[in-house]
Design a protein around this motif. Structure first.
Motif, PDB file in Angstrom:
ATOM      1  N   ASP A   1       0.849  -1.183   0.000  1.00 30.48           N
ATOM      2  CA  ASP A   1       0.000   0.000   0.000  1.00 30.48           C
ATOM      3  C   ASP A   1       0.891   1.241   0.000  1.00 30.48           C
ATOM      4  N   LYS A   2       0.438   2.314  -0.658  1.00 29.30           N
ATOM      5  CA  LYS A   2       1.283   3.503  -0.732  1.00 29.30           C
ATOM      6  C   LYS A   2       1.400   4.217   0.611  1.00 29.30           C
ATOM      7  N   ALA A   3       0.502   3.912   1.552  1.00 28.05           N
ATOM      8  CA  ALA A   3       0.562   4.548   2.866  1.00 28.05           C
ATOM      9  C   ALA A   3       1.359   3.737   3.881  1.00 28.05           C
ATOM     10  N   VAL A   4       1.783   2.524   3.535  1.00 29.25           N
ATOM     11  CA  VAL A   4       2.510   1.682   4.477  1.00 29.25           C
ATOM     12  C   VAL A   4       3.936   2.205   4.643  1.00 29.25           C
ATOM     13  N   ARG A   5       4.477   1.972   5.832  1.00 30.52           N
ATOM     14  CA  ARG A   5       5.873   2.355   6.048  1.00 30.52           C
ATOM     15  C   ARG A   5       6.774   1.462   5.205  1.00 30.52           C
ATOM     16  N   TYR A   6       7.796   2.054   4.648  1.00 26.38           N
ATOM     17  CA  TYR A   6       8.735   1.319   3.804  1.00 26.38           C
ATOM     18  C   TYR A   6       9.402   0.180   4.576  1.00 26.38           C
ATOM     19  N   GLU A   7       9.518   0.351   5.865  1.00 31.25           N
ATOM     20  CA  GLU A   7      10.171  -0.649   6.712  1.00 31.25           C
ATOM     21  C   GLU A   7       9.488  -2.007   6.610  1.00 31.25           C
ATOM     22  N   ARG A   8       8.154  -2.044   6.557  1.00 33.50           N
ATOM     23  CA  ARG A   8       7.426  -3.315   6.487  1.00 33.50           C
ATOM     24  C   ARG A   8       7.693  -4.034   5.167  1.00 33.50           C
ATOM     25  N   VAL A   9       7.741  -3.290   4.078  1.00 33.61           N
ATOM     26  CA  VAL A   9       8.044  -3.899   2.776  1.00 33.61           C
ATOM     27  C   VAL A   9       9.491  -4.383   2.758  1.00 33.61           C
ATOM     28  N   ALA A  10      10.397  -3.594   3.327  1.00 35.59           N
ATOM     29  CA  ALA A  10      11.812  -3.989   3.383  1.00 35.59           C
ATOM     30  C   ALA A  10      11.997  -5.238   4.241  1.00 35.59           C
ATOM     31  N   GLN A  11      11.228  -5.362   5.326  1.00 37.86           N
ATOM     32  CA  GLN A  11      11.309  -6.565   6.162  1.00 37.86           C
ATOM     33  C   GLN A  11      10.845  -7.796   5.382  1.00 37.86           C
ATOM     34  N   ALA A  12       9.792  -7.641   4.600  1.00 40.95           N
ATOM     35  CA  ALA A  12       9.304  -8.765   3.785  1.00 40.95           C
ATOM     36  C   ALA A  12      10.340  -9.161   2.740  1.00 40.95           C
ATOM     37  N   MET A  13      10.982  -8.181   2.136  1.00 38.81           N
ATOM     38  CA  MET A  13      12.026  -8.478   1.138  1.00 38.81           C
ATOM     39  C   MET A  13      13.218  -9.162   1.790  1.00 38.81           C
ATOM     40  N   ALA A  14      13.613  -8.694   2.972  1.00 42.41           N
ATOM     41  CA  ALA A  14      14.743  -9.305   3.676  1.00 42.41           C
ATOM     42  C   ALA A  14      14.414 -10.737   4.084  1.00 42.41           C
ATOM     43  N   SER A  15      13.186 -10.978   4.523  1.00 42.31           N
ATOM     44  CA  SER A  15      12.784 -12.343   4.888  1.00 42.31           C
ATOM     45  C   SER A  15      12.800 -13.253   3.663  1.00 42.31           C
ATOM     46  N   ALA A  16      12.345 -12.729   2.519  1.00 45.30           N
ATOM     47  CA  ALA A  16      12.350 -13.522   1.289  1.00 45.30           C
ATOM     48  C   ALA A  16      13.775 -13.844   0.856  1.00 45.30           C
ATOM     49  N   GLN A  17      14.653 -12.868   0.955  1.00 42.46           N
ATOM     50  CA  GLN A  17      16.049 -13.098   0.578  1.00 42.46           C
ATOM     51  C   GLN A  17      16.699 -14.099   1.531  1.00 42.46           C
ATOM     52  N   HIS A  18      16.426 -13.965   2.804  1.00 44.26           N
ATOM     53  CA  HIS A  18      17.001 -14.879   3.801  1.00 44.26           C
ATOM     54  C   HIS A  18      16.481 -16.306   3.585  1.00 44.26           C
ATOM     55  N   ALA A  19      15.221 -16.450   3.160  1.00 47.95           N
ATOM     56  CA  ALA A  19      14.648 -17.779   2.924  1.00 47.95           C
ATOM     57  C   ALA A  19      15.179 -18.399   1.632  1.00 47.95           C
ATOM     58  N   GLY A  20      15.692 -17.570   0.717  1.00 49.59           N
ATOM     59  CA  GLY A  20      16.233 -18.099  -0.538  1.00 49.59           C
ATOM     60  C   GLY A  20      15.322 -17.918  -1.737  1.00 49.59           C
ATOM     61  N   VAL A  21      14.362 -17.020  -1.655  1.00 49.25           N
ATOM     62  CA  VAL A  21      13.478 -16.741  -2.793  1.00 49.25           C
ATOM     63  C   VAL A  21      14.275 -15.932  -3.814  1.00 49.25           C
ATOM     64  N   ARG A  22      14.311 -16.419  -5.058  1.00 46.10           N
ATOM     65  CA  ARG A  22      15.127 -15.779  -6.083  1.00 46.10           C
ATOM     66  C   ARG A  22      14.336 -14.840  -6.987  1.00 46.10           C
ATOM     67  N   LYS A  23      13.037 -15.028  -7.105  1.00 49.13           N
ATOM     68  CA  LYS A  23      12.234 -14.239  -8.042  1.00 49.13           C
ATOM     69  C   LYS A  23      11.231 -13.386  -7.263  1.00 49.13           C
ATOM     70  N   ILE A  24      11.523 -12.084  -7.188  1.00 52.61           N
ATOM     71  CA  ILE A  24      10.659 -11.157  -6.460  1.00 52.61           C
ATOM     72  C   ILE A  24      10.254 -10.039  -7.416  1.00 52.61           C
ATOM     73  N   GLY A  25       8.970  -9.717  -7.427  1.00 54.58           N
ATOM     74  CA  GLY A  25       8.481  -8.634  -8.271  1.00 54.58           C
ATOM     75  C   GLY A  25       7.583  -7.718  -7.472  1.00 54.58           C
ATOM     76  N   PHE A  26       7.506  -6.452  -7.891  1.00 50.91           N
ATOM     77  CA  PHE A  26       6.664  -5.475  -7.228  1.00 50.91           C
ATOM     78  C   PHE A  26       5.491  -5.139  -8.145  1.00 50.91           C
ATOM     79  N   ILE A  27       4.308  -5.148  -7.616  1.00 47.40           N
ATOM     80  CA  ILE A  27       3.095  -4.860  -8.381  1.00 47.40           C
ATOM     81  C   ILE A  27       2.669  -3.426  -8.057  1.00 47.40           C
ATOM     82  N   THR A  28       2.457  -2.631  -9.100  1.00 48.97           N
ATOM     83  CA  THR A  28       1.996  -1.257  -8.936  1.00 48.97           C
ATOM     84  C   THR A  28       0.826  -0.997  -9.854  1.00 48.97           C
ATOM     85  N   GLU A  29       0.150   0.094  -9.621  1.00 50.61           N
ATOM     86  CA  GLU A  29      -0.942   0.531 -10.490  1.00 50.61           C
ATOM     87  C   GLU A  29      -0.357   1.454 -11.539  1.00 50.61           C
TER      88      GLU A  29
END
Length: 137
Positions: free
Chosen positions: A105-133
């Motif tokens: 969401d555009k109103a969410v703090r960037y920190e929450r999205v960054a935490q999700a990305m860091a968790s994905a990287q730590h888990a070993g997810v190689r394909k990450i994409g961002f969906i926008t309007e």
């Protein structure tokens, strides 16, 4: 020799002589008529037939949404931070690995999205994409 007028004055006619142009066009037409059948003849090869079967199914994409309050949603189902880590580890172990599409969401703090990305990287997810309007003109 110049082409004169009826009254034999020194004025020249302003007409273009089309005969040489017509001769050139006829010669080109004859050349094309002769060469086109030669170009069309090629070696005839009977190609083998094969069926294309899908060998590996592409896994379905995983949607991770982050709402304005910072809560995570895994394929539209709410998940906690610890459940998110286990879900990310589960898809990282899959072969072929599905893509993780993050919608923040555009109103969410960037920190929450960054935490999700860091968790994905730590888990070993190689394909990450961002969906926008798309931007509205």
């Amino acid at each position: 020799m110049a082409i004169g007028t009826q009254d034999d004055s020194d004025d020249m006619l302003a007409e273009i002589n089309m005969i040489p142009f017509i001769d050139v066009m006829l010669v080109l037409l004859i050349i094309f008529i002769i060469t086109v059948p030669v170009i069309k003849h090629a070696v005839k090869v009977d190609l083998p037939r094969a069926s294309n079967e899908k060998l590996v199914d592409k896994p379905q994409n995983v949607r991770l949404a982050v709402d304005a309050s910072g809560a995570y949603y895994w394929n539209d189902a709410p998940v906690s931070d610890s459940e998110l880590s286990t879900q990310l580890s589960r898809i990282a172990a899959m072969e072929p690995q599905p893509e993780l599409h993050i919608r923040g969401d555009k109103a969410v703090r960037y920190e929450r999205v960054a935490q999700a990305m860091a968790s994905a990287q730590h888990a070993g997810v190689r394909k990450i994409g961002f969906i926008t309007e798309p931007a509205q003109p």
